[in-house]
Design a protein around this motif. Sequence first.
Motif, PDB file in Angstrom:
ATOM      1  N   UNK A 130      -0.352   3.155  -7.304  1.00  0.00           N
ATOM      2  CA  UNK A 130       0.253   4.338  -7.903  1.00  0.00           C
ATOM      3  C   UNK A 130      -0.304   4.516  -9.305  1.00  0.00           C
ATOM      4  N   UNK A 131       0.094   5.576  -9.983  1.00  0.00           N
ATOM      5  CA  UNK A 131      -0.297   5.808 -11.369  1.00  0.00           C
ATOM      6  C   UNK A 131       0.871   5.419 -12.271  1.00  0.00           C
ATOM      7  N   UNK A 132       0.771   4.292 -12.976  1.00  0.00           N
ATOM      8  CA  UNK A 132       1.859   3.899 -13.875  1.00  0.00           C
ATOM      9  C   UNK A 132       1.901   4.777 -15.120  1.00  0.00           C
ATOM     10  N   UNK A 133       3.046   4.789 -15.766  1.00  0.00           N
ATOM     11  CA  UNK A 133       3.234   5.551 -16.989  1.00  0.00           C
ATOM     12  C   UNK A 133       3.644   4.596 -18.113  1.00  0.00           C
ATOM     13  N   UNK A 134       2.920   4.670 -19.233  1.00  0.00           N
ATOM     14  CA  UNK A 134       3.223   3.820 -20.376  1.00  0.00           C
ATOM     15  C   UNK A 134       3.179   4.644 -21.655  1.00  0.00           C
ATOM     16  N   UNK A 345       7.439   6.203  -6.918  1.00  0.00           N
ATOM     17  CA  UNK A 345       6.141   5.692  -6.477  1.00  0.00           C
ATOM     18  C   UNK A 345       5.971   4.246  -6.888  1.00  0.00           C
ATOM     19  N   UNK A 346       6.371   3.913  -8.105  1.00  0.00           N
ATOM     20  CA  UNK A 346       6.255   2.528  -8.572  1.00  0.00           C
ATOM     21  C   UNK A 346       7.133   1.597  -7.752  1.00  0.00           C
ATOM     22  N   UNK A 347       8.370   2.033  -7.458  1.00  0.00           N
ATOM     23  CA  UNK A 347       9.293   1.190  -6.703  1.00  0.00           C
ATOM     24  C   UNK A 347       8.707   0.797  -5.358  1.00  0.00           C
ATOM     25  N   UNK A 348       8.140   1.766  -4.655  1.00  0.00           N
ATOM     26  CA  UNK A 348       7.617   1.494  -3.318  1.00  0.00           C
ATOM     27  C   UNK A 348       6.250   0.816  -3.366  1.00  0.00           C
ATOM     28  N   UNK A 349       5.313   1.398  -4.135  1.00  0.00           N
ATOM     29  CA  UNK A 349       3.961   0.845  -4.178  1.00  0.00           C
ATOM     30  C   UNK A 349       3.952  -0.561  -4.754  1.00  0.00           C
ATOM     31  N   UNK A 350       4.828  -0.808  -5.729  1.00  0.00           N
ATOM     32  CA  UNK A 350       4.829  -2.096  -6.405  1.00  0.00           C
ATOM     33  C   UNK A 350       5.151  -3.270  -5.505  1.00  0.00           C
ATOM     34  N   UNK A 351       5.895  -3.023  -4.428  1.00  0.00           N
ATOM     35  CA  UNK A 351       6.257  -4.118  -3.516  1.00  0.00           C
ATOM     36  C   UNK A 351       5.646  -3.940  -2.128  1.00  0.00           C
ATOM     37  N   UNK A 352       4.828  -2.903  -1.957  1.00  0.00           N
ATOM     38  CA  UNK A 352       4.256  -2.628  -0.644  1.00  0.00           C
ATOM     39  C   UNK A 352       3.256  -3.700  -0.248  1.00  0.00           C
ATOM     40  N   UNK A 353       3.581  -4.417   0.790  1.00  0.00           N
ATOM     41  CA  UNK A 353       2.704  -5.458   1.326  1.00  0.00           C
ATOM     42  C   UNK A 353       3.174  -5.741   2.750  1.00  0.00           C
ATOM     43  N   UNK A 354       2.850  -4.826   3.652  1.00  0.00           N
ATOM     44  CA  UNK A 354       3.423  -4.838   4.985  1.00  0.00           C
ATOM     45  C   UNK A 354       2.334  -4.924   6.059  1.00  0.00           C
ATOM     46  N   UNK A 355       2.646  -5.586   7.183  1.00  0.00           N
ATOM     47  CA  UNK A 355       1.705  -5.546   8.315  1.00  0.00           C
ATOM     48  C   UNK A 355       1.684  -4.147   8.916  1.00  0.00           C
ATOM     49  N   UNK A 356       0.581  -3.810   9.531  1.00  0.00           N
ATOM     50  CA  UNK A 356       0.469  -2.498  10.149  1.00  0.00           C
ATOM     51  C   UNK A 356      -0.732  -2.414  11.053  1.00  0.00           C
TER      52      UNK A 356
END
Length: 373
Positions: A130-134, A345-356
């Motif tokens: 995702x695109x983080x914001x800082x 987007x950060x919430x989902x992408x940050x922990x996304x590591x799923x089989x598929x």
Amino acid sequence: MRRLLACLPVLAATACVPLGPPSPLAALPGTPPGATIATASLPGWQQDDTAQALKAFVLGCKTIDQMPPDTSLGGTGLAQSAAGQAGQWQAVCAAAQAIAPNDEAAARQFFETDFTAYALPDPALITGYFEPEYPGAKNIGPGYRVPLYAKPAVASLAALPRAAIDHGALTRKAPVTAYLTNPVDAFMLQIQGSGRILLANGKTLRVGFDGDNGQPYTPIGRLLVQNGDITPDQVSFQGIAAWLHANPAQAQALMEQNQNYVYLRPLGPLPDDEGAPGTLGVPLTAGRSLAVDKSVIPLGTPIFLTTTDPVTNAPIARLTIAQDTGGGISGAAKADLFFGAGPDAETTAGIMREPGRLYMLLPNPLTAPTAAP
């Protein structure tokens, strides 16, 4: 233009399955290598909004159409021979651009009749970015002293390892894109390869990939697990960032074990709902743009994926387009789904590591793959 160095695959150890000879395409279990699958029978295909996928595909086509016909888009084996050059996309791109926007029936028929689907190695690992914001500033000042460098013009400077850069080797020798508040934010932004700098005047500075220093990449998530600092299930964007912030005395040395440094340049004004340009050179589309290993899968290729949302546990089955690459993506059984920008987007992408599962759609006509000699 290679841009994105994706998120979790480069933060953590991955279990990618490389394609090996004689065929670059693995088939569904129990079928011979190179077997085709009817696109209409892909799991979840009938429920997907293919008109949205068509929009992302057409964006890629507009860029591919401007390339000389012999421009390489990547790929290997059958994928390379069927779709590895820009000229091989001219017919399907013309057909795609003739379809009226939001015509779901026409979009679905287009992908079903103009492409042949192949299953890639099973299981695949699907991660997210995702695109983080800082918060940041264009000029150095109180609270903003950590530079984000654009790529230096001098090759020897551009090839310096991270530690040298962190300790001032590029001071007044390379353009500074922005200044952030702390080195952890800078490091995590580099890992994503693009992002949004929130300026004090309320404006947003979009930044994107400007090359890297060519030094080897070491995933610090793997180091944290090896050192016993976190458990494997804590390896996520959020988990790693939290550890770095909580352990400032050790954070700098740990980050510098990853010698790879990503340069970031200002992108200029972009619509808020568009991602930064990916490797293919087109703005990324949230939920539809996919980062792949370009040496295996040609850029521009439609990829149907099935996986699970790590937050809701709901199934994900959608057509995506290979429009980006990532430093931690290796082989055909690994892909990185772009989720856009913002907290969700950060919430989902940050922990996304799923089989598929991944299914590659190559444009017709195709010749049947031959047996290896």
